[in-house]
Design a protein around this motif. Structure first.
Motif, PDB file in Angstrom:
ATOM      1  N   GLU A   1     -44.119  25.928  52.597  1.00 43.15           N
ATOM      2  CA  GLU A   1     -43.673  26.083  51.332  1.00 43.15           C
ATOM      3  C   GLU A   1     -44.991  26.740  50.381  1.00 43.15           C
ATOM      4  O   GLU A   1     -45.898  26.325  51.220  1.00 43.15           O
ATOM      5  CB  GLU A   1     -43.655  24.365  50.456  1.00 43.15           C
ATOM      6  CG  GLU A   1     -42.903  24.923  49.560  1.00 43.15           C
ATOM      7  CD  GLU A   1     -41.755  23.569  48.595  1.00 43.15           C
ATOM      8  OE1 GLU A   1     -42.869  22.689  47.817  1.00 43.15           O
ATOM      9  OE2 GLU A   1     -41.727  22.982  49.815  1.00 43.15           O
TER      10      GLU A   1
ATOM     11  N   SER B   1     -43.414  25.996  44.968  1.00 37.68           N
ATOM     12  CA  SER B   1     -41.575  25.779  44.463  1.00 37.68           C
ATOM     13  C   SER B   1     -41.814  25.149  43.238  1.00 37.68           C
ATOM     14  O   SER B   1     -42.571  24.646  42.020  1.00 37.68           O
ATOM     15  CB  SER B   1     -41.328  24.427  45.259  1.00 37.68           C
ATOM     16  OG  SER B   1     -40.084  24.341  44.907  1.00 37.68           O
TER      17      SER B   1
ATOM     18  N   THR C   1     -37.929  27.372  46.159  1.00 40.10           N
ATOM     19  CA  THR C   1     -38.257  27.700  46.874  1.00 40.10           C
ATOM     20  C   THR C   1     -39.048  28.879  47.292  1.00 40.10           C
ATOM     21  O   THR C   1     -38.249  30.190  48.102  1.00 40.10           O
ATOM     22  CB  THR C   1     -38.943  26.571  47.596  1.00 40.10           C
ATOM     23  OG1 THR C   1     -37.681  25.398  47.237  1.00 40.10           O
ATOM     24  CG2 THR C   1     -40.027  26.580  48.068  1.00 40.10           C
TER      25      THR C   1
ATOM     26  N   TYR D   1     -40.744  29.863  50.458  1.00 35.19           N
ATOM     27  CA  TYR D   1     -41.565  29.519  52.641  1.00 35.19           C
ATOM     28  C   TYR D   1     -42.577  30.725  52.446  1.00 35.19           C
ATOM     29  O   TYR D   1     -41.864  32.358  53.191  1.00 35.19           O
ATOM     30  CB  TYR D   1     -41.020  28.944  53.485  1.00 35.19           C
ATOM     31  CG  TYR D   1     -39.992  28.187  52.206  1.00 35.19           C
ATOM     32  CD1 TYR D   1     -40.078  26.673  52.767  1.00 35.19           C
ATOM     33  CD2 TYR D   1     -38.572  28.366  51.943  1.00 35.19           C
ATOM     34  CE1 TYR D   1     -39.737  25.739  52.162  1.00 35.19           C
ATOM     35  CE2 TYR D   1     -38.012  26.864  52.001  1.00 35.19           C
ATOM     36  CZ  TYR D   1     -38.660  25.872  51.909  1.00 35.19           C
ATOM     37  OH  TYR D   1     -37.766  24.669  50.571  1.00 35.19           O
TER      38      TYR D   1
ATOM     39  N   TYR E   1     -33.136  30.741  46.668  1.00 40.28           N
ATOM     40  CA  TYR E   1     -32.891  30.396  45.218  1.00 40.28           C
ATOM     41  C   TYR E   1     -31.878  31.256  44.551  1.00 40.28           C
ATOM     42  O   TYR E   1     -30.735  31.377  45.495  1.00 40.28           O
ATOM     43  CB  TYR E   1     -33.472  32.259  44.707  1.00 40.28           C
ATOM     44  CG  TYR E   1     -33.405  32.326  42.882  1.00 40.28           C
ATOM     45  CD1 TYR E   1     -33.931  31.784  42.336  1.00 40.28           C
ATOM     46  CD2 TYR E   1     -32.666  32.911  42.587  1.00 40.28           C
ATOM     47  CE1 TYR E   1     -33.707  32.472  41.285  1.00 40.28           C
ATOM     48  CE2 TYR E   1     -32.356  33.182  41.315  1.00 40.28           C
ATOM     49  CZ  TYR E   1     -32.713  32.400  39.995  1.00 40.28           C
ATOM     50  OH  TYR E   1     -33.072  32.389  39.204  1.00 40.28           O
TER      51      TYR E   1
ATOM     52  N   LEU F   1     -41.147  31.461  39.495  1.00 37.25           N
ATOM     53  CA  LEU F   1     -41.884  31.562  41.504  1.00 37.25           C
ATOM     54  C   LEU F   1     -42.019  32.649  41.966  1.00 37.25           C
ATOM     55  O   LEU F   1     -43.116  31.816  42.673  1.00 37.25           O
ATOM     56  CB  LEU F   1     -39.926  31.187  41.866  1.00 37.25           C
ATOM     57  CG  LEU F   1     -39.911  31.320  43.213  1.00 37.25           C
ATOM     58  CD1 LEU F   1     -40.369  29.224  43.405  1.00 37.25           C
ATOM     59  CD2 LEU F   1     -37.711  30.927  43.595  1.00 37.25           C
TER      60      LEU F   1
END
Length: 124
Positions: A13, A16, A21, A23, A35, A97
């Motif tokens: 990750e 978040s 999130t 990655y 998403y 994000l």
């Protein structure tokens, strides 16, 4: 995280929020964006281009323009099969994000650089 394309992927990750999130997969050198209950894979350069595209959306125009066509922004990232249909709130969520993910990527790079100690610096 939802099912990934590669079961051998080594993902960590990056960042978040409540909206999603990001990655990083070190095995495939790519990023995964989770998403709206969907996962999208990006190469590093495509991820940065996608972020730039999201950053370029004129939210103020969307808020002030009364035509229906300004209610949503349609984004089709390069080399993906995904289409994002984003209202103002979703644009802002995605910006948060992606900004956080990019910051963490840059921070990780700075930390790595700082940890690389020159053999001559030890004796200084």
């Amino acid at each position: 995280m939802s099912e990934l394309v590669c079961p051998l992927a080594n993902v960590e990750e990056v960042f978040s929020t409540t909206a999603g999130t990001v990655y990083q997969c070190s095995r495939k050198n790519c990023f995964w964006l989770e998403y709206n209950n969907e996962t999208t894979s990006f190469s590093v350069s495509d991820f940065l281009k996608f972020k730039k595209r999201i950053d370029g959306i004129d939210v103020e125009h969307m808020l002030h323009d009364t035509t229906r066509s300004s209610d949503f922004e349609i984004i089709m990232p390069f080399r993906t099969e995904r289409c994002f249909i984003l209202a103002v709130e979703e644009v802002l969520q995605l910006r948060e994000l992606l900004d956080g993910a990019k910051f963490m990527m840059e921070l990780n790079s700075v930390v790595r650089t700082c940890l690389q100690v020159s053999p001559f610096a030890v004796f200084a």
